[in-house]
Design a protein around this motif. Sequence first.
Motif, mmCIF file in Angstrom:
data_model
loop_
_atom_site.group_PDB
_atom_site.id
_atom_site.type_symbol
_atom_site.label_atom_id
_atom_site.label_comp_id
_atom_site.label_asym_id
_atom_site.label_seq_id
_atom_site.Cartn_x
_atom_site.Cartn_y
_atom_site.Cartn_z
ATOM 1 N N MET A 1 40.964 48.731 36.671
ATOM 2 C CA MET A 1 39.559 48.355 36.731
ATOM 3 C C MET A 1 39.133 47.731 35.393
ATOM 4 O O MET A 1 39.480 48.238 34.329
ATOM 5 C CB MET A 1 38.698 49.588 37.029
ATOM 6 C CG MET A 1 37.209 49.274 37.195
ATOM 7 S SD MET A 1 36.226 50.754 37.553
ATOM 8 C CE MET A 1 36.822 51.132 39.197
ATOM 9 N N THR A 2 38.399 46.641 35.461
ATOM 10 C CA THR A 2 37.922 45.971 34.251
ATOM 11 C C THR A 2 36.936 46.869 33.515
ATOM 12 O O THR A 2 35.978 47.376 34.092
ATOM 13 C CB THR A 2 37.236 44.643 34.621
ATOM 14 O OG1 THR A 2 38.179 43.804 35.287
ATOM 15 C CG2 THR A 2 36.729 43.931 33.379
ATOM 16 N N ARG A 3 37.173 47.046 32.215
ATOM 17 C CA ARG A 3 36.359 47.959 31.407
ATOM 18 C C ARG A 3 35.388 47.162 30.545
ATOM 19 O O ARG A 3 35.784 46.249 29.819
ATOM 20 C CB ARG A 3 37.254 48.827 30.530
ATOM 21 C CG ARG A 3 36.517 49.889 29.730
ATOM 22 C CD ARG A 3 37.515 50.804 29.021
ATOM 23 N NE ARG A 3 36.837 51.902 28.368
ATOM 24 C CZ ARG A 3 36.329 51.836 27.132
ATOM 25 N NH1 ARG A 3 36.454 50.724 26.448
ATOM 26 N NH2 ARG A 3 35.720 52.870 26.593
ATOM 27 N N ILE A 4 34.106 47.516 30.619
ATOM 28 C CA ILE A 4 33.068 46.847 29.845
ATOM 29 C C ILE A 4 32.405 47.858 28.921
ATOM 30 O O ILE A 4 32.014 48.942 29.345
ATOM 31 C CB ILE A 4 32.016 46.201 30.769
ATOM 32 C CG1 ILE A 4 32.668 45.078 31.592
ATOM 33 C CG2 ILE A 4 30.846 45.653 29.954
ATOM 34 C CD1 ILE A 4 31.723 44.400 32.563
ATOM 35 N N LEU B 1 26.425 47.314 36.551
ATOM 36 C CA LEU B 1 27.828 46.984 36.317
ATOM 37 C C LEU B 1 28.760 47.853 37.151
ATOM 38 O O LEU B 1 29.773 47.371 37.669
ATOM 39 C CB LEU B 1 28.155 47.144 34.831
ATOM 40 C CG LEU B 1 27.493 46.126 33.893
ATOM 41 C CD1 LEU B 1 27.671 46.548 32.433
ATOM 42 C CD2 LEU B 1 28.076 44.735 34.115
ATOM 43 N N THR B 2 28.408 49.124 37.299
ATOM 44 C CA THR B 2 29.224 50.009 38.138
ATOM 45 C C THR B 2 29.206 49.528 39.584
ATOM 46 O O THR B 2 30.244 49.517 40.260
ATOM 47 C CB THR B 2 28.719 51.460 38.051
ATOM 48 O OG1 THR B 2 28.778 51.896 36.690
ATOM 49 C CG2 THR B 2 29.567 52.389 38.901
ATOM 50 N N TYR C 1 32.816 47.523 37.912
ATOM 51 C CA TYR C 1 33.352 47.633 36.567
ATOM 52 C C TYR C 1 33.309 49.079 36.078
ATOM 53 O O TYR C 1 32.429 49.854 36.459
ATOM 54 C CB TYR C 1 32.546 46.759 35.598
ATOM 55 C CG TYR C 1 32.528 45.301 35.973
ATOM 56 C CD1 TYR C 1 33.663 44.516 35.836
ATOM 57 C CD2 TYR C 1 31.368 44.697 36.470
ATOM 58 C CE1 TYR C 1 33.650 43.163 36.181
ATOM 59 C CE2 TYR C 1 31.346 43.358 36.818
ATOM 60 C CZ TYR C 1 32.487 42.594 36.677
ATOM 61 O OH TYR C 1 32.469 41.275 37.026
ATOM 62 N N GLU C 2 34.259 49.403 35.211
ATOM 63 C CA GLU C 2 34.200 50.671 34.486
ATOM 64 C C GLU C 2 33.339 50.441 33.253
ATOM 65 O O GLU C 2 33.529 49.461 32.527
ATOM 66 C CB GLU C 2 35.601 51.113 34.069
ATOM 67 C CG GLU C 2 35.632 52.386 33.247
ATOM 68 C CD GLU C 2 37.028 52.710 32.745
ATOM 69 O OE1 GLU C 2 37.142 53.562 31.839
ATOM 70 O OE2 GLU C 2 38.000 52.104 33.230
ATOM 71 N N ASP D 1 37.715 45.181 28.093
ATOM 72 C CA ASP D 1 38.023 43.843 28.584
ATOM 73 C C ASP D 1 36.895 42.874 28.271
ATOM 74 O O ASP D 1 37.103 41.657 28.233
ATOM 75 C CB ASP D 1 38.267 43.887 30.092
ATOM 76 C CG ASP D 1 39.451 44.768 30.447
ATOM 77 O OD1 ASP D 1 40.582 44.420 30.053
ATOM 78 O OD2 ASP D 1 39.243 45.809 31.099
ATOM 79 N N ARG E 1 31.106 37.615 35.116
ATOM 80 C CA ARG E 1 32.271 37.139 35.875
ATOM 81 C C ARG E 1 32.817 35.843 35.281
ATOM 82 O O ARG E 1 34.034 35.661 35.175
ATOM 83 C CB ARG E 1 31.891 36.943 37.350
ATOM 84 C CG ARG E 1 31.587 38.248 38.084
ATOM 85 C CD ARG E 1 31.514 38.021 39.587
ATOM 86 N NE ARG E 1 30.397 37.181 39.967
ATOM 87 C CZ ARG E 1 29.172 37.628 40.267
ATOM 88 N NH1 ARG E 1 28.911 38.934 40.205
ATOM 89 N NH2 ARG E 1 28.213 36.805 40.627
#
Length: 224
Positions: free
Chosen positions: A1-4, A21-22, A26-27, A47, A113
Amino acid sequence: MTRILVVDDDRQLLRALRIGLTAGGYEVALAHDGATGLAAAGHAPPDLMIVDLGLPDMDGVVLVEAVRGWSTAPIVVLSARHTEQAKIHALDAGADDYVTKPFGMGEFLARIRAALRRAVPAEEQPVIVTEAFTVDLAAKRVTNAAGEVRLTPTEWHLLEVLARNPDRLVTQRQLLQEVWGPRYETETNYLRVHLANLRRKLEPDPARPRHLRTEPGIGYRFTP
């Protein structure tokens, strides 16, 4: 999972961003000031980062510059500053996009994105081989001709940061922040001691290191 990682001191906005975001898949990790955000980025590199410029302990541009010194992850600035000069300053510091408050969540997610699509993942070698030793980043293991080299957790962390940035200068401040945290960014003696220990364990001639090199007064460089 893409982490922000989101760095902002507005707790209401943080809650809204975490929800949005969740929901976008996204994480999300949150930080309420620059020092916490910098430590979080060093401990678990995201990320993508979202950074507010009006942080309580530092200007967000300073945080952008610090992170950009060692990370290629996209950075999106989120700020109430609407002036052209503020935008130029942030983008020149290394930000990839600039979004002004207030903003619509739909457009903001689209910008996230887009930033992630534009990002070119850095090629990372999980195993780095030098003439004297081999570093396995995935297994967290160092070996040489005699077998496994025992490193302390601090020695490994230092080597890992340098090895993940081959042939790139990593400043003293960046190393101290990543390994010990932002409160230790002036303790350069820590680096001298632990780098000397690493060289004794890894370099054939510690007095003339070929792989763990010092850039006097600036930082260190790992040369495979």
